[in-house]
Design an enzyme around this catalytic site. Structure first.
Site, PDB file in Angstrom:
ATOM      1  N   GLU A 120     -17.898  -4.695   2.866  1.00  0.00           N
ATOM      2  CA  GLU A 120     -18.697  -4.471   1.662  1.00  0.00           C
ATOM      3  C   GLU A 120     -19.996  -3.718   1.915  1.00  0.00           C
ATOM      4  O   GLU A 120     -20.437  -2.953   1.045  1.00  0.00           O
ATOM      5  CB  GLU A 120     -19.011  -5.826   1.001  1.00  0.00           C
ATOM      6  N   SER A 393      25.180   1.022  -8.732  1.00  0.00           N
ATOM      7  CA  SER A 393      25.877   1.672  -9.850  1.00  0.00           C
ATOM      8  C   SER A 393      25.243   1.398 -11.207  1.00  0.00           C
ATOM      9  O   SER A 393      25.641   2.009 -12.201  1.00  0.00           O
ATOM     10  CB  SER A 393      27.340   1.219  -9.879  1.00  0.00           C
TER      11      SER A 393
END
Length: 865
Positions: A120, A393
């Site tokens: 940070e 499929s």
């Protein structure tokens, strides 16, 4: 006085001379010095102006600032509540109660302090509350991007979390900077870091490092390892997205490794420690947070945080009414739990996912992302419904729909024969059917219903790869964004799709081509009852109605799929007409079933989150039973509710009776073999009997024979794939796939023994070449000779390349006599012939019936008796 006047005059003269010299410097050095002074002066004025503006802004905004001395005073929060569609079932509360244990910095593991700083604010101990470099970088990104970038320090983040809101506005940013500087003046770095680590949210209602350490790892913050500290330091950026209990564990893993790398780069740990930390296997505590439909809730929560921000959700007390049908959600969870337990024993499939939508609105009715959200050991928190997986499929209907859109039909015939679709001998592409056998000529209806892979690949080629991707994208598939990376294997599941998106796309077939955007929220209301967000329906047509009906007709045809799946398979819902398609990927890593009625669509995925192989688990055996269970349960449940009148607000209903699907219109197709459903074409030809070749206009009628021949060609012989109902291609071989497809068809025709004698391809020449014809010359009678006897003595010469078969004699085109073989004279009777002019014609035929003729006029005066 006079002396003073002279001195003053001399002074003025020198000043004038100095100005003139300054105006016109005598050298380049002087000119540069003058320009430099001007630049310095301008810069000075700019800095002074900037300082005044900044000071004015500080004074203006500072008057409304809260007292930083009161940073321990927290705002009263009201949780955001997420409900089902009726508003009666509370699914989850966002930060309904904060879990926080305040501890001194000395009780925080140095690993977590370092990880937080590395991630940070690596420059924390060297700035005065704001990082000018980061601030300028954030300002630049804000000016060039779409949102305000922060470039925030730990001090600024603390101010934002504890004193201000997280709204992204310029004024809030100025206030944040002022308070950060003032905070740095009042508190030590030690105190600010301690406040920050006790303040920030880590997700799952956990605030501060102690609560986060206990919540995620079941230990104190002081005992965190490097890897555990890196995980916690990863969370504040996006607590829901990176949550260990969320749907993106691989993103958390990547961010954790980024934090560790940052720590090593900054010298906080050694490279050896970094590598060891990356290898550490983390065990997270179970998340039992009173959440219902957890995958769906996290899906909604992630959307809310991205749109409104975490702080707003914590403070505003929103009521979020989702599209979820709690009854159907319970049915879905039951179907997945029971089906997954059976699949685990039978197929080694450890997970399953189900999602269901209302196709008429696009609203999500049920979502089960994995069989057990709380089973972190097996990544149960992963929402597979929104993860890209290969569909097998189940992707085929999009290719067939695109083909039907171009002019092909369910009756169009394709050859299911071994076919190499590649022109590269070193890299052949020869797909196989699931059964390992070939069916020969099959209709597109049967090819899709059974399903067969080779005709599907041919269908994709006929439809067009890019056109198919474009159609699938229009229907809601978002993962096929780079068509160039796909080939013909796409139709067999070669591209990854999301279960949620493919299920929603099947919903377009259910609505006969109308697309409704997928929705998870009906409305959002704030604590005062004001509507913050309301669902707006924007349906649009993305597929022709007749094409959608054709697909539904094929996918609901139980007779067509029965030869493969049987008449009573899990794809058959009994008295409920449903269209459904299965999918299975290579090596049985994914099993799919997606199906729909006009009122509800559901999709099921079965497999392993780690992509491990299953034990021969295809879609019809592993996924279809779960789909069948859910669909039948949904109709039974809703029909019972209808009978007992238990409908509620925003109640989702299903019809009592079977709806069925509207049949597609019957259109007369052009009379083209294959396109019109005729697999083997019949051709009737006129054959010259003497040569066996094609008869011509010169072939004697008695030699013309009609014969019927059968021919088998691939569909590219008869149609242009870009205009199948247009003219036949003049040169079929110009299509890149023509020769590849013809090879397989020719081999099939030969093995089937259907073709027999091959038709001739060239025209007869024995009756067309003048040199082959007999040449006949009449020598008697002479032209216009007067004949007074009843006998006409005739003499002629005949030249022929082949033997003469027959010579015919005609007077005035009336047959008089005929002779076989070669003769050169004949006496013809003229008895009964009238007086006047007449024509004698002699016609000779060789053994090939080539003919030559000659004629002569004569005058006849019958004798007087």
């Amino acid at each position: 006085m006079r002396k003073v006047t002279k001195l003053f005059a001399r002074f003025k003269l020198k000043r004038w001379q100095s100005k003139e010299l300054n105006r016109f410097p005598a050298s380049k050095k002087g000119r540069r010095k003058t320009r430099f002074k001007k630049v310095v002066k301008i810069f000075g004025f700019f800095c002074l102006g900037f300082f005044i503006v900044v000071l004015a802004l500080f004074v203006y905004f500072a008057k409304d600032l809260p007292d930083p001395k009161k940073i321990q005073e927290r705002k009263m929060l009201e949780s955001t509540k997420i409900y089902d569609r009726t508003g009666e079932i509370l699914l989850y509360e966002i930060h309904g109660e904060e879990k926080r244990t305040v501890i001194p910095l000395e009780k925080v593991s140095p690993n977590l302090i370092n990880a937080s700083l590395a991630t940070e604010d690596a420059n924390f101990y060297h700035h005065f509350g704001i990082d000018l470099k980061g601030l300028l970088r954030g300002a630049f990104l804000s000016l060039t991007g779409s949102s305000l970038q922060s470039g925030s320090t730990i001090t600024q983040q603390f101010v934002k979390q504890s004193i201000l809101s997280s709204e992204q506005t310029f004024s809030r940013k100025i206030k944040e900077i002022i308070l950060s500087i003032e905070l740095e003046m009042r508190y030590s770095k030690h105190d600010i870091l301690e406040l920050y680590l006790n303040q920030i949210p880590y997700g799952s209602n956990l605030y501060g490092v102690e609560a986060a350490a206990q919540g995620f790892f079941g230990k104190n913050a002081k005992d965190l390892t490097i890897a555990e500290a890196a995980v916690l330091a990863s969370l504040p950026k996006a607590p829901t997205y990176y949550s260990p209990y969320g749907s993106h564990p691989e993103k958390l893993q990547a961010r954790k490794e980024y934090v560790i790398d940052r720590m090593a780069k900054l010298g906080m740990i050694t490279s050896e420690q970094a590598e060891e930390a990356k290898k550490q296997e983390l065990v997270f505590s179970e998340n039992r947070s009173g959440i219902k439909a957890p995958h769906f809730v996290m899906f909604v929560k992630e959307y809310l945080e991205e749109k409104y921000g975490q702080d707003y959700l914590e403070q505003s007390g929103l009521s979020v009414y989702t599209t979820l049908d709690w009854d159907l959600q319970q049915a879905a969870e039951k179907a997945v739990t029971e089906g997954a337990a059976k699949n685990e024993k039978r197929f080694g499939a450890h997970n399953a996912s189900l999602v269901s939508l209302d196709p008429k609105t696009g609203q999500i009715l049920a979502m089960v992302g994995s069989k057990n959200y709380f089973d972190l050991k097996n990544d149960g928190n992963v929402n597979v419904a929104i993860r890209p997986r290969q569909p097998g499929s189940s992707f085929k209907p999009f290719a067939y729909a695109t083909a039907f859109k171009k002019g092909f039909s369910p009756d169009t015939v394709l050859f299911d024969v071994q076919t190499n679709f590649s022109d590269d001998p070193a890299n052949p592409y020869i797909p196989q059917n699931y059964s390992g056998t070939f069916s020969g000529p099959v209709s597109m209806r049967n090819a899709l219903a059974k399903p067969l892979n080779i005709p599907a690949v041919k269908t994709l080629y006929l439809a067009g790869l890019k056109d198919t991707i474009k159609q699938a994208t229009a229907m809601g598939i978002s993962t096929l964004d780079n068509p160039d990376r796909f080939g013909l294997a796409l139709v067999l599941g070669g591209g990854e799709v999301k279960l949620l998106e493919e299920t929603a796309a099947y919903g377009v077939f259910a609505t006969e081509g109308i697309k409704n955007e997928t929705a998870s929220i009906l409305k959002i209301v704030d604590r005062q009852g004001k509507i913050v967000e309301d669902l707006k329906q924007t349906p649009r047509r993305v597929l022709d109605q007749q094409v959608a009906r054709q697909i539904s007709s094929v996918l609901s045809d139980n007779t067509a799929r029965a030869p493969v799946f049987g008449p009573n398979s899990a794809l058959n819902l009994g008295n409920i007409t449903a269209a459904v398609k299965t999918g299975t990927t290579d090596e049985y890593r994914d099993a799919w079933t997606v199906g729909y009625t006009p009122s509800i669509v559901a999709g099921v995925w079965v497999g392993n989150n780690n992509n491990a192989k299953m034990n021969k688990a295809d879609g019809s055996y592993a996924a279809a039973p779960i789909w069948n269970d859910f669909m039948k349960s949904s109709y039974a449940l809703k029909r019972k509710q209808e009978e007992t009148k238990k409908q509620k607000e925003n109640y989702f209903s299903l019809p009592q009776d079977d709806e069925g699907f509207a049949p597609p219109e019957t259109k007369l197709l052009p009379n083209k073999p294959m396109l019109n459903g005729q697999p083997v074409a019949e051709k009737v030809l006129n054959i010259d009997a003497s040569s066996g070749e094609l008869a011509t206009e010169n072939t004697p009628p008695e030699l013309i024979q009609q014969k019927t021949f059968k021919e088998a060609h691939c569909i590219l012989y008869y149609v242009d794939k870009n205009d199948p109902q247009g003219e036949r291609p003049k040169n079929p071989a110009s299509d890149p796939q023509f020769n590849n497809w013809e090879v397989g068809v020719a081999a099939w025709a030969q093995s089937a023994g259907l073709l027999g004698e091959q038709p001739p391809t060239i025209s007869d020449t024995t009756h067309t070449d003048a040199a082959n014809k007999p040449v006949l010359t009449i020598t008697k009678p002479l032209d216009n000779e007067e004949i007074t006897q009843e006998i006409l003595h005739t003499e002629f010469s005949l030249v022929s390349k082949t033997d003469i078969k027959q010579i015919d004699f005609f007077i005035d085109d009336s047959f008089i006599a005929s002779r076989s073989g070669l003769v050169s004279t004949i006496d013809l009777s003229l008895r009964g012939l009238g007086r006047g002019s007449h024509t004698l014609k002699i016609k000779a035929y060789d053994k090939n019936l080539n003919s030559g003729q000659a004629s002569v006029d004569f005058s006849y005066k019958p004798p007087i008796k």
